[in-house]
Design an enzyme around this catalytic site. Structure first.
Site, PDB file in Angstrom:
ATOM      1  N   LYS A  62       0.836  -1.195   0.000  1.00 17.81           N
ATOM      2  CA  LYS A  62       0.000   0.000   0.000  1.00 17.81           C
ATOM      3  C   LYS A  62       0.873   1.248   0.000  1.00 17.81           C
ATOM      4  CE  LYS A  62      -3.794  -0.594   2.457  1.00 17.81           C
ATOM      5  NZ  LYS A  62      -4.441  -0.826   3.778  1.00 17.81           N
ATOM      6  N   ARG A  94      -3.251   3.056   8.450  1.00 14.80           N
ATOM      7  CA  ARG A  94      -3.562   1.900   7.595  1.00 14.80           C
ATOM      8  C   ARG A  94      -2.391   0.936   7.566  1.00 14.80           C
ATOM      9  NH1 ARG A  94      -4.773   4.628   1.908  1.00 14.80           N
ATOM     10  NH2 ARG A  94      -6.042   2.733   1.636  1.00 14.80           N
ATOM     11  N   GLY A 150      -6.350 -10.471   7.941  1.00 14.40           N
ATOM     12  CA  GLY A 150      -5.931 -10.909   9.268  1.00 14.40           C
ATOM     13  C   GLY A 150      -5.166  -9.807   9.968  1.00 14.40           C
ATOM     14  N   MET A 180      -4.404  -5.685  10.976  1.00 13.15           N
ATOM     15  CA  MET A 180      -5.292  -4.741  11.623  1.00 13.15           C
ATOM     16  C   MET A 180      -6.096  -3.910  10.638  1.00 13.15           C
ATOM     17  SD  MET A 180      -4.362  -1.959  14.432  1.00 13.15           S
ATOM     18  CE  MET A 180      -4.671  -0.558  13.399  1.00 13.15           C
ATOM     19  N   ARG A 187      -3.654  -1.386  -6.484  1.00 13.94           N
ATOM     20  CA  ARG A 187      -2.812  -2.591  -6.408  1.00 13.94           C
ATOM     21  C   ARG A 187      -3.241  -3.520  -7.536  1.00 13.94           C
ATOM     22  NH1 ARG A 187      -5.634  -4.853  -0.947  1.00 13.94           N
ATOM     23  NH2 ARG A 187      -7.737  -4.705  -1.718  1.00 13.94           N
ATOM     24  N   HIS A 225      -3.790 -39.534   5.156  1.00 11.96           N
ATOM     25  CA  HIS A 225      -4.100 -40.469   4.082  1.00 11.96           C
ATOM     26  C   HIS A 225      -5.233 -39.938   3.194  1.00 11.96           C
ATOM     27  CE1 HIS A 225      -6.198 -44.026   2.369  1.00 11.96           C
ATOM     28  NE2 HIS A 225      -4.957 -44.406   2.118  1.00 11.96           N
ATOM     29  N   SER A 232      15.438 -40.593  -9.039  1.00 11.26           N
ATOM     30  CA  SER A 232      14.208 -39.838  -8.843  1.00 11.26           C
ATOM     31  C   SER A 232      14.129 -39.513  -7.364  1.00 11.26           C
ATOM     32  CB  SER A 232      13.008 -40.659  -9.299  1.00 11.26           C
ATOM     33  OG  SER A 232      11.839 -39.931  -9.023  1.00 11.26           O
ATOM     34  N   CYS A 251       9.660 -37.103  -7.602  1.00  9.41           N
ATOM     35  CA  CYS A 251       8.310 -37.655  -7.638  1.00  9.41           C
ATOM     36  C   CYS A 251       7.592 -37.549  -6.308  1.00  9.41           C
ATOM     37  CB  CYS A 251       8.346 -39.103  -8.113  1.00  9.41           C
ATOM     38  SG  CYS A 251       9.277 -40.176  -7.003  1.00  9.41           S
ATOM     39  N   TYR A 293      12.964 -33.457 -14.952  1.00  8.81           N
ATOM     40  CA  TYR A 293      11.509 -33.429 -14.867  1.00  8.81           C
ATOM     41  C   TYR A 293      11.041 -33.416 -13.418  1.00  8.81           C
ATOM     42  CZ  TYR A 293      11.599 -38.404 -13.662  1.00  8.81           C
ATOM     43  OH  TYR A 293      11.833 -39.595 -13.031  1.00  8.81           O
TER      44      TYR A 293
HETATM   45  P1  ADP Z   1      -7.881  -2.234   3.545  1.00 12.53           P
HETATM   46  O1  ADP Z   1      -6.459  -2.606   3.450  1.00 12.53           O
HETATM   47  O2  ADP Z   1      -8.683  -3.087   4.458  1.00 12.53           O
HETATM   48  O3  ADP Z   1      -8.503  -1.993   2.215  1.00 12.53           O
HETATM   49  P2  ADP Z   1      -7.469   0.584   3.766  1.00 12.53           P
HETATM   50  O4  ADP Z   1      -6.283   1.041   4.499  1.00 12.53           O
HETATM   51  O5  ADP Z   1      -7.356   0.582   2.286  1.00 12.53           O
HETATM   52  O6  ADP Z   1      -7.907  -0.841   4.323  1.00 12.53           O
HETATM   53  O7  ADP Z   1      -8.663   1.483   4.217  1.00 12.53           O
HETATM   54  C1  ADP Z   1     -10.001   1.161   3.964  1.00 12.53           C
HETATM   55  C2  ADP Z   1     -10.756   2.353   3.486  1.00 12.53           C
HETATM   56  O8  ADP Z   1     -10.666   3.404   4.390  1.00 12.53           O
HETATM   57  C3  ADP Z   1     -10.255   2.935   2.185  1.00 12.53           C
HETATM   58  O9  ADP Z   1     -10.724   2.259   1.081  1.00 12.53           O
HETATM   59  C4  ADP Z   1     -10.837   4.318   2.242  1.00 12.53           C
HETATM   60  O10 ADP Z   1     -12.172   4.303   1.814  1.00 12.53           O
HETATM   61  C5  ADP Z   1     -10.767   4.649   3.704  1.00 12.53           C
HETATM   62  N1  ADP Z   1      -9.607   5.487   3.969  1.00 12.53           N
HETATM   63  C6  ADP Z   1      -8.382   5.116   4.343  1.00 12.53           C
HETATM   64  N2  ADP Z   1      -7.553   6.166   4.458  1.00 12.53           N
HETATM   65  C7  ADP Z   1      -8.297   7.249   4.173  1.00 12.53           C
HETATM   66  C8  ADP Z   1      -8.039   8.636   4.093  1.00 12.53           C
HETATM   67  N3  ADP Z   1      -6.830   9.135   4.361  1.00 12.53           N
HETATM   68  N4  ADP Z   1      -9.032   9.458   3.750  1.00 12.53           N
HETATM   69  C9  ADP Z   1     -10.258   8.954   3.479  1.00 12.53           C
HETATM   70  N5  ADP Z   1     -10.585   7.667   3.525  1.00 12.53           N
HETATM   71  C10 ADP Z   1      -9.608   6.823   3.867  1.00 12.53           C
HETATM   72 MG    MG Z   2      -7.872  -0.867   0.889  1.00 11.81          MG
END
Ligand code: ADP
Ligand code: MG
Ligand code: MG
Length: 877
Positions: A24, A94, A103, A105, A338, A456, A765, A832, A852
């Protein structure tokens, strides 16, 4: 001393810094550099995460100072101040690892709000409702995500207030309602935490960042990492980003979109948005979102700008993008991009389309499809509509992919019987054993209570391509009553259930399944893979049926035909048992005489199915106890057949007991004791080859493989029996037939002395299942019981029976290859074990120079693609 840099402003990073900044963060930096509108911020690096753990789960002052310095920079760029009442800077926090990882945060929005700054925000925007809407969201997210307070407590309050004023949507709440909610939320916090909600923004920020780092090691994340081959020491990064607001009214909104359809691969923008909403509202399903194309009507300028940027991003990354955006009062911001996750079907279509669009080369296309994903194209799936309303009653391990629906039966015999009556059956067992094989073949799906991914049931089911959910401890099987219980409900013999071997879900009802469609894209794509790869792909197959299936999937030969699997058949097992318990050679020969014609027929079937392709046949291998009768009833019957007394036979059976059968009297050791076994097997192999050669024009060159060799003299001894038997048969036939004798390398001593062994072996093998077992010194049947402790304590990251331990076992493989080639430069090298179908292991075998890999039929396409990818990454002659 210049201190190490742990925090990077977005403008200081780029896409290539993914390892340091997380996916990200790296992409936010890249978009910033491309001039795309991104709310500015900074990334606390993955190295800071590693340091956090090294420092005993503490954010040390050095890192905190760098965070505050970057915060100062951010204040300058945004012309706002963190904690200021007049013009407050608010941020989101984030998480973001190198690869996207559920999984971890959840995101926290609107951080920096407190009783003062919320007033400032209200004045500044002239929108009190918006300010308090943001504040109540923040308190809930912080409490839930950072402090672990159950978010239902907050949702209940929200619902109560909504109900009391007759509001349907959150958007119906007025600012006075929201103020009330904020107060109630803070009361919950105080009650749960025993202190007031933290008002100090810097405290909020550090607590949030720390929580992200510690979430790297929460149990959900650890499990996900293991299932997806993600090392524990990568760590996660944290992004701190200035907020933009989609909840500021009718010209604001938030959404997610893909540049192509992630389900079908169709080249058209695909996504959803919500007006006047924030963050996860779109996915939370609170209101129904609009399709992205509707934005064209709502906010045409934003839409046009969005489409342009989306298409630039796709061209820039040369891949389908998954994007998140927010519109604040008519101004568009990108919050994330992404490479998008997609179904296997979409992945193939997108890869092939992008080549014809001239966007990428075939080599690049090959790298765009995850080999493991191909699996889903080869198995049936549930009807999507029916699945929506189906109820999950239990969850086990996703042991063998695909979807299955049928009636429950609790024994192999009953499963077989009802299958023959034309029913679709699901075999439900405590755990399976080799005697269950016919019931397993008859079943659409297999469900077991005990046993792991290499039990198994799991191994056999994967081999057959049958759906299997293993280790489903949720259910209680009472075989005697022909029923299983779960959540207080019973499912009886003949009741319908459905299994999803890809997720491990069990459904308590029938769900329609649909056969996979192998579309044209699949063929085109696999054709490219075959053009590119240099390593051959064979299959492990014991029956003509499996062999033909594998050829359809592109197998170029058989790398492992296990002769003992043919022995478990109901009409053969008596003869096999007789062979084992025979007291004298004469009696053993009599039993072998009975087995010879059957075994010869088996090989004829296999040669015919494989035509000109090479076939490696392994001689008898397994621990004897797998064949021995255990029930008195069976012993009685066998004794009668053999004309000996029950007591005598029972004694013999007892005397054959081994404390450690895996390291007992098995493999070539049997032939050392009883040469006549190898004699019979050689006879069957050679006579079958001659027979097929005579009738068909195939150029058959049998490859006879001796298992469990650890010493050159052992191999020389067995080989002598094979060669003298074979040569005599060939000479008497008046025909010509070439054949090879080679060995498995599966005992560490064989790998270490491979230069010696190669003097007698035409080929090696690698039997990496046994080689792994013997190198680690734990058996794959028992390791399931304690490997989890090893994952929890971070001693091992993954199951070495699924993914080759390249460092240790791999070193033995490499060494054996080098030593073998020194003695015999043209020695043929293959593998194998189960690892032959595991993509990262296949890459290792390519790099090691094997000729192989051999894997179960349903893994053949996976291995073909993995071998092509390995060649693209690291070209070999
Ligand atoms: P995830 O990885 O679960 O997608 P994100 O970090 O992308 O979590 O955040 C989820 C959502 O939170 C984003 O899609 C966006 O809508 C909102 N968000 C995150 N950061 C901001 C920000 N700086 N301003 C506005 N919305 C935000
Ligand atoms: Mg996101
Ligand atoms: Mg073995």
């Amino acid at each position: 001393m210049e201190s190490k840099k742990y925090v990077y402003l977005f403008r200081e990073g780029n896409a290539s810094m993914r390892n340091l900044l997380g996916g990200k963060g790296a992409n936010l930096a890249e978009m910033t550099n491309l001039g795309i509108p991104v709310p500015q911020g900074f990334t606390v690096s993955t190295e800071a995460c590693t340091k956090y753990y090294e420092d005993g789960k503490k954010l040390v002052e050095e890192v905190v100072d760098q965070i505050y310095n970057s915060l100062n920079e951010l204040e300058k760029v945004t012309e706002k101040k963190f904690g200021s009442i007049d013009n407050p800077l608010l941020v989101s926090v984030r998480s973001g690892a190198r690869v996207s990882m559920p999984g971890m945060m959840d995101t926290i929005l609107n951080l920096g709000l407190n009783d003062q700054t919320v007033e400032g925000l209200a004045r500044l925007t002239n929108n009190e409702r918006f300010a308090y809407d943001s504040y109540r969201r923040f308190i809930q997210m912080f409490s839930d995500v950072v402090m672990g307070i159950d978010k239902r407590k907050f949702e209940d309050v929200l619902d109560e207030v909504k109900e009391s004023i007759g509001a349907k949507f959150d958007t119906d709440l007025k600012s006075s309602d929201l103020k009330l909610i904020v107060n109630k939320f803070k009361e919950i916090y105080k009650k749960e935490m025993g202190e007031d909600f933290p008002e100090e923004p810097r405290k909020q920020l550090i607590a949030a960042i720390t929580a992200v780092f510690s979430s790297w090691d929460n149990p959900r994340a650890i499990v996900y990492r293991r299932l997806n081959d993600i090392p524990g020491d990568w760590g996660t990064a944290v992004n701190v980003q200035s907020m933009v607001f989609g909840n500021m009214g009718q010209t604001s909104g938030t959404g997610v979109a893909f540049t192509r359809n992630p389900a079908t691969g169709e080249n058209a923008i695909f996504g959803e948005y919500l007006i006047n909403a924030q963050g996860e509202d779109v996915v939370a399903g609170i209101r129904t979102p609009q399709p992205i194309t509707k934005l064209k009507e709502d906010l045409p300028e934003c839409y046009e700008q969005f489409i342009n940027i989306a298409s630039n991003l796709e061209n820039h990354y040369k891949d389908m993008q998954d994007m998140e955006f927010t519109i604040e009062q008519g101004k568009l911001y990108f919050l994330q991009t992404r490479n998008g996750k997609r179904t296997a079907q979409a992945a193939l279509k997108i890869a092939v389309d992008m080549v014809s669009e001239g966007l990428i080369t075939k080599e690049e296309a090959i790298l765009k499809v995850d080999p493991k994903q191909l699996d889903t194209l080869l198995h049936p799936n549930f009807d999507v509509e029916e699945l929506k309303s189906a109820k999950v009653i239990a969850k086990g391990l996703p042991a063998s992919p695909g979807a299955a629906c049928g009636k429950v039966y609790f024994t192999a015999e009953e499963a077989k019987l009802h299958h023959e009556l034309g029913e679709k059956v699901i075999l439900v067992r405590q755990e399976t054993s080799p005697e269950d094989i016919e019931g397993m073949v008859a079943a659409e799906g297999i469900l077991t209570v005990r046993g792991g991914m290499t039990s198994h049931a799991a191994v056999v089911a994967r081999g057959m391509g049958t759906c299997c959910v293993a280790g489903c401890g949720d259910i209680k099987v009472i075989e005697a009553k022909r029923t299983f219980e779960v959540n207080g409900e019973s499912y009886n013999e003949g009741d319908y259930i459905s299994l999803d071997g890809t997720t491990g879900y069990v459904y308590g009802q029938a769900i329609k399944t649909v056969d996979p469609e192998i579309s044209g894209y699949f063929g085109t794509f696999m054709g490219w893979a075959d053009e590119l790869r240099v390593m051959k792909v064979r299959t492990n197959a014991d029956t003509p049926r499996d062999a033909r299936q594998a050829v359809k999937f592109g197998a170029e030969g058989i790398g492992l035909c296990r002769t003992e699997h043919m022995f478990f058949d109901e009409d053969r097992i008596p003869a096999v048992r007789e062979m084992i318990v025979a007291d004298a050679e004469e009696q053993r020969r009599k039993a072998l005489e009975k087995l010879l014609p059957m075994q010869r027929e088996d090989f004829i079937g296999i040669y015919e199915a494989m035509e000109d392709r090479p076939v490696t046949i392994r001689f008898l291998d397994p621990p004897l106890h797998e064949f021995l009768p255990t029930e008195d009833e069976d012993i009685e019957e066998l004794a009668k057949d053999m004309g000996i007394s029950f007591e005598h036979l029972k004694l013999t059976v007892e005397s054959l007991h081994e404390f450690n059968p895996m390291m007992g009297h098995r493999g070539c050791r049997l032939t050392v004791s009883y040469p006549e076994i190898a004699e019979m097997q050689t006879r069957a192999v050679i006579e079958a080859a001659l027979d097929v050669k005579k009738r068909k024009e195939y150029n058959i060159v049998p490859e006879i493989m001796i298992p469990l060799i650890g010493e050159i003299k052992e191999l020389a001894f067995v080989k002598e029996i094979v060669v003298s038997t074979a040569d005599e048969i060939i000479a008497n036939s008046g025909m010509e037939l070439k054949y090879h004798v080679g060995t498995m390398i599966e005992i560490p001593r064989a790998a270490i002395t491979a230069d010696e062994i190669a003097k007698e072996a035409d080929f090696f093998s690698f039997g990496t299942n046994d080689l792994t077992q013997m190198s680690f010194g734990f058996s794959r049947d028992d390791a399931g019981k304690f490997l989890n402790d090893y994952y929890d304590k971070k001693i091992y990251d993954f199951d070495p029976f699924q993914k080759l331990d390249q460092f240790g076992v791999g070193k033995l493989v490499k060494m054996a290859c080098e030593l073998g080639r020194k003695t015999r430069p043209d020695i043929k090298l293959g593998i194998c074990g189960e690892h032959g179908g595991d993509p990262s292991s296949v890459e290792f075998f390519h790099n090691t120079g094997l000729n192989y890999v051999s894997c179960s039929p349903f893994r053949v396409p996976v291995a073909r693609l993995a071998a092509a990818q390995a060649q693209v990454k690291n070209p070999r002659k």
